[in-house]
Design a protein around this motif. Structure first.
Motif, PDB file in Angstrom:
ATOM      1  N   LEU A   9      -7.793  -0.980  10.243  1.00 19.44           N
ATOM      2  CA  LEU A   9      -7.445  -2.389  10.085  1.00 19.44           C
ATOM      3  C   LEU A   9      -7.093  -3.002  11.415  1.00 19.44           C
ATOM      4  N   GLY A  10      -7.650  -4.165  11.718  1.00 20.23           N
ATOM      5  CA  GLY A  10      -7.422  -4.794  13.013  1.00 20.23           C
ATOM      6  C   GLY A  10      -6.276  -5.761  13.046  1.00 20.23           C
ATOM      7  N   SER A  11      -6.182  -6.585  14.097  1.00 17.26           N
ATOM      8  CA  SER A  11      -4.948  -7.303  14.330  1.00 17.26           C
ATOM      9  C   SER A  11      -4.780  -8.603  13.603  1.00 17.26           C
ATOM     10  N   ALA A  12      -5.801  -9.242  13.184  1.00 23.89           N
ATOM     11  CA  ALA A  12      -5.601 -10.495  12.478  1.00 23.89           C
ATOM     12  C   ALA A  12      -6.360 -10.433  11.183  1.00 23.89           C
ATOM     13  N   ILE A  69       1.286  -7.245  -8.187  1.00 19.71           N
ATOM     14  CA  ILE A  69       1.724  -8.620  -8.406  1.00 19.71           C
ATOM     15  C   ILE A  69       0.893  -9.537  -7.510  1.00 19.71           C
ATOM     16  N   PRO A  70       0.302 -10.585  -8.048  1.00 17.78           N
ATOM     17  CA  PRO A  70      -0.552 -11.467  -7.234  1.00 17.78           C
ATOM     18  C   PRO A  70       0.218 -12.075  -6.063  1.00 17.78           C
ATOM     19  N   ASN A  71      -0.469 -12.179  -4.934  1.00 16.02           N
ATOM     20  CA  ASN A  71       0.078 -12.845  -3.746  1.00 16.02           C
ATOM     21  C   ASN A  71       1.433 -12.285  -3.330  1.00 16.02           C
ATOM     22  N   CYS A  72       1.594 -11.001  -3.484  1.00 14.61           N
ATOM     23  CA  CYS A  72       2.863 -10.361  -3.144  1.00 14.61           C
ATOM     24  C   CYS A  72       2.920 -10.101  -1.643  1.00 14.61           C
ATOM     25  N   ILE A 119       4.806   0.466   4.132  1.00 21.00           N
ATOM     26  CA  ILE A 119       3.860   0.901   3.102  1.00 21.00           C
ATOM     27  C   ILE A 119       4.588   1.060   1.770  1.00 21.00           C
ATOM     28  N   ASN A 120       5.743   1.716   1.811  1.00 21.26           N
ATOM     29  CA  ASN A 120       6.500   1.926   0.583  1.00 21.26           C
ATOM     30  C   ASN A 120       7.085   0.634   0.031  1.00 21.26           C
ATOM     31  N   GLN A 121       7.434  -0.286   0.907  1.00 23.33           N
ATOM     32  CA  GLN A 121       7.923  -1.586   0.455  1.00 23.33           C
ATOM     33  C   GLN A 121       6.842  -2.320  -0.331  1.00 23.33           C
ATOM     34  N   LEU A 122       5.628  -2.309   0.181  1.00 27.76           N
ATOM     35  CA  LEU A 122       4.520  -2.954  -0.516  1.00 27.76           C
ATOM     36  C   LEU A 122       4.238  -2.250  -1.845  1.00 27.76           C
ATOM     37  N   ARG A 123       4.257  -0.933  -1.821  1.00 32.63           N
ATOM     38  CA  ARG A 123       4.000  -0.181  -3.045  1.00 32.63           C
ATOM     39  C   ARG A 123       5.042  -0.497  -4.120  1.00 32.63           C
ATOM     40  N   TRP A 124       6.310  -0.526  -3.723  1.00 32.10           N
ATOM     41  CA  TRP A 124       7.374  -0.703  -4.695  1.00 32.10           C
ATOM     42  C   TRP A 124       7.527  -2.157  -5.130  1.00 32.10           C
ATOM     43  N   GLU A 125       7.668  -3.051  -4.175  1.00 38.64           N
ATOM     44  CA  GLU A 125       7.954  -4.435  -4.521  1.00 38.64           C
ATOM     45  C   GLU A 125       6.759  -5.158  -5.125  1.00 38.64           C
ATOM     46  N   CYS A 126       5.567  -4.688  -4.836  1.00 41.12           N
ATOM     47  CA  CYS A 126       4.364  -5.367  -5.324  1.00 41.12           C
ATOM     48  C   CYS A 126       3.703  -4.679  -6.508  1.00 41.12           C
ATOM     49  N   ILE A 131       2.560  -3.407  11.724  1.00 40.34           N
ATOM     50  CA  ILE A 131       3.418  -3.159  10.564  1.00 40.34           C
ATOM     51  C   ILE A 131       3.536  -4.396   9.671  1.00 40.34           C
ATOM     52  N   SER A 132       3.680  -5.559  10.271  1.00 37.08           N
ATOM     53  CA  SER A 132       3.866  -6.766   9.457  1.00 37.08           C
ATOM     54  C   SER A 132       2.553  -7.398   9.032  1.00 37.08           C
ATOM     55  N   GLY A 133       1.507  -7.271   9.859  1.00 36.61           N
ATOM     56  CA  GLY A 133       0.250  -7.954   9.577  1.00 36.61           C
ATOM     57  C   GLY A 133      -0.849  -7.079   9.035  1.00 36.61           C
ATOM     58  N   CYS A 134      -1.138  -5.995   9.757  1.00 35.25           N
ATOM     59  CA  CYS A 134      -2.255  -5.139   9.358  1.00 35.25           C
ATOM     60  C   CYS A 134      -2.025  -4.502   7.993  1.00 35.25           C
ATOM     61  N   LEU A 135      -0.836  -3.944   7.783  1.00 35.61           N
ATOM     62  CA  LEU A 135      -0.569  -3.277   6.509  1.00 35.61           C
ATOM     63  C   LEU A 135      -0.583  -4.263   5.346  1.00 35.61           C
ATOM     64  N   GLN A 136      -0.086  -5.468   5.580  1.00 33.33           N
ATOM     65  CA  GLN A 136      -0.140  -6.495   4.543  1.00 33.33           C
ATOM     66  C   GLN A 136      -1.586  -6.855   4.218  1.00 33.33           C
ATOM     67  N   ALA A 137      -2.407  -6.980   5.259  1.00 36.34           N
ATOM     68  CA  ALA A 137      -3.818  -7.325   5.053  1.00 36.34           C
ATOM     69  C   ALA A 137      -4.547  -6.263   4.241  1.00 36.34           C
ATOM     70  N   MET A 138      -4.231  -5.022   4.517  1.00 36.90           N
ATOM     71  CA  MET A 138      -4.837  -3.939   3.751  1.00 36.90           C
ATOM     72  C   MET A 138      -4.415  -4.024   2.281  1.00 36.90           C
ATOM     73  N   TRP A 139      -3.141  -4.253   2.070  1.00 36.28           N
ATOM     74  CA  TRP A 139      -2.646  -4.356   0.696  1.00 36.28           C
ATOM     75  C   TRP A 139      -3.306  -5.532  -0.024  1.00 36.28           C
TER      76      TRP A 139
END
Length: 288
Positions: free
Chosen positions: A18-21, A150-153, A172-179, A236-244
Motif C-alpha cells: 500500500l502506498g502513501s496516498a 461498519i460502513p465508512n469506519c 490494525i487491531n483498532q480497525l479490526r475491533w472498532e470497525c 499507520i494513519s493513512g495506508c492502513l486505513q486505505a487498505m481497510w
C-alpha cells in the motif's frame, strides 16, 4: 516513486502493498499517481479447485494447478506441486513464491484475522500480544464479530507510543475491533527483523520482491505493503486505513488488503519499516 499499495498471495503464502496516498486500490507514493498489482493462488478460496476456472491466470486450473495440491478435492489424484506463479517454481506443492502478477488492484491478500490477543480487543501491540483496552465508543461488540465492517469506519488513530512497530499493530487491531468487532492479532516480534529486510529490499526493487524471493524468515503467509510513503505516521494513519477501506467483495484484486487484515486464519502480524535516502518510507505487514 509512485505507488499506493500492493499485495500478493501464494498457495499458502500471501503478500500485499500500500502506498502513501489513497486514491484507489494499488500502490502510490507520497503525492504522485497510483498503480497497482496483485494476484491470488488457485486453491486459496473455497471452490477454487473444482470451479473449472483459472483463478490465478497461470494457464492451469483446478487439480492441474499446484495451488490445489493440498485440497481434499484433489487428494486422490494429486498435483505436481511445482506450479509457480510469476514464473517461480513452487515448493512442496505450494504455488511459486514469485509472483506479483497483474497490474490491476492492490495486490494483496493476507490473513484471516487472528484470534490471538487480549480479550479480543485492540491494544498497544506490546511484546507477545496486543494489549491495551479496546473498543470504540458506539461500537457494540457484545454479539461478537460482525459479518461485515461498519460502513465508512475511520476511527481516530491512537496517540503514538514512539514505537512504530507497536503503533502499526495497534492500528490494525483498532480497525479490526472498532470497525468489525474482530479480536486482536498478536504482535509478532520475532518476525519484525525479516519484515524490515523486506521493506529495505523492496525499496530498490518492487513491492513484495523480498517476500516472493524468500530472502529471510520467518516471513509469514501473507503480506501487505505500503511503498514510498512520506513517513511512518502516514503509513499507520493513512495506508492502513486505505487498505481497510477496500472492504469485502470481489474482484479479489480490489479487496485483497482488507482480506489479509481480517482473514481468520491469521493470529499474528509483524510490521517492518525502511526509510530511503530520499526520505520515502517503505513498510510491510507480514501475517501468520
Amino acid at each position: 516513486m509512485s505507488r499506493f499499495f500492493d499485495l500478493v498471495w501464494l498457495a499458502a503464502v500471501g503478500a500485499a502493498c500500500l502506498g502513501s496516498a489513497v486514491t484507489g486500490v494499488g500502490c502510490s507514493g507520497g503525492g504522485g499517481g497510483d498503480s497497482s498489482r496483485g494476484f491470488r493462488i488457485e486453491g486459496t478460496e473455497p471452490g477454487d479447485c473444482e470451479d473449472n476456472a483459472d483463478n490465478d491466470a497461470d494457464g492451469l486450473f483446478d487439480c492441474d494447478d499446484s495451488g490445489c495440491a493440498r485440497s481434499s478435492v484433489c487428494a486422490a489424484g494429486g498435483n505436481g506441486g511445482t506450479g509457480g506463479m510469476g514464473g517461480n517454481a513452487g515448493t512442496g506443492g505450494i504455488a511459486g513464491l514469485g509472483g506479483m502478477a497483474g497490474s490491476g488492484g492492490m495486490g494483496g491478500i493476507a490473513g484471516v484475522g487472528g484470534m490471538a490477543g487480549s480479550g479480543g480487543e485492540p491494544g498497544a501491540g506490546g511484546t507477545g500480544g496486543t494489549g491495551g483496552t479496546g473498543g470504540s465508543v458506539g461500537t457494540d461488540c457484545s454479539g461478537g464479530p460482525l459479518a461485515t465492517p461498519i460502513p465508512n469506519c475511520s476511527p481516530e488513530p491512537l496517540p503514538s507510543t514512539g514505537d512504530p512497530y507497536a503503533d502499526c499493530v495497534t492500528r490494525i487491531n483498532q480497525l479490526r475491533w472498532e470497525c468489525q468487532c474482530l479480536p486482536s492479532l498478536q504482535r509478532w516480534n520475532e518476525a519484525e527483523g525479516c519484515a524490515d529486510q523486506h521493506a529495505e529490499y523492496d525499496s530498490t526493487r518492487s513491492a513484495h520482491a523480498g517476500f516472493s524471493e524468500n530472502i529471510c524468515s520467518p516471513r509469514g503467509w501473507a503480506q501487505n505493503e505500503c511503498p514510498g510513503w512520506r513517513s511512518t505516521e502516514h503509513v499507520i494513519s493513512g495506508c492502513l486505513q486505505a487498505m481497510w477501506d477496500e472492504g469485502p467483495g470481489e474482484p479479489y484484486s480490489e479487496h485483497g488488503h482488507y482480506i489479509n487484515m481480517t482473514n481468520s486464519s491469521y493470529t499474528m502480524v509483524a510490521c517492518g519499516f525502511y526509510e530511503t535516502a530520499s526520505g520515502d518510507v517503505w513498510s510491510v505487514q507480514n501475517f501468520q
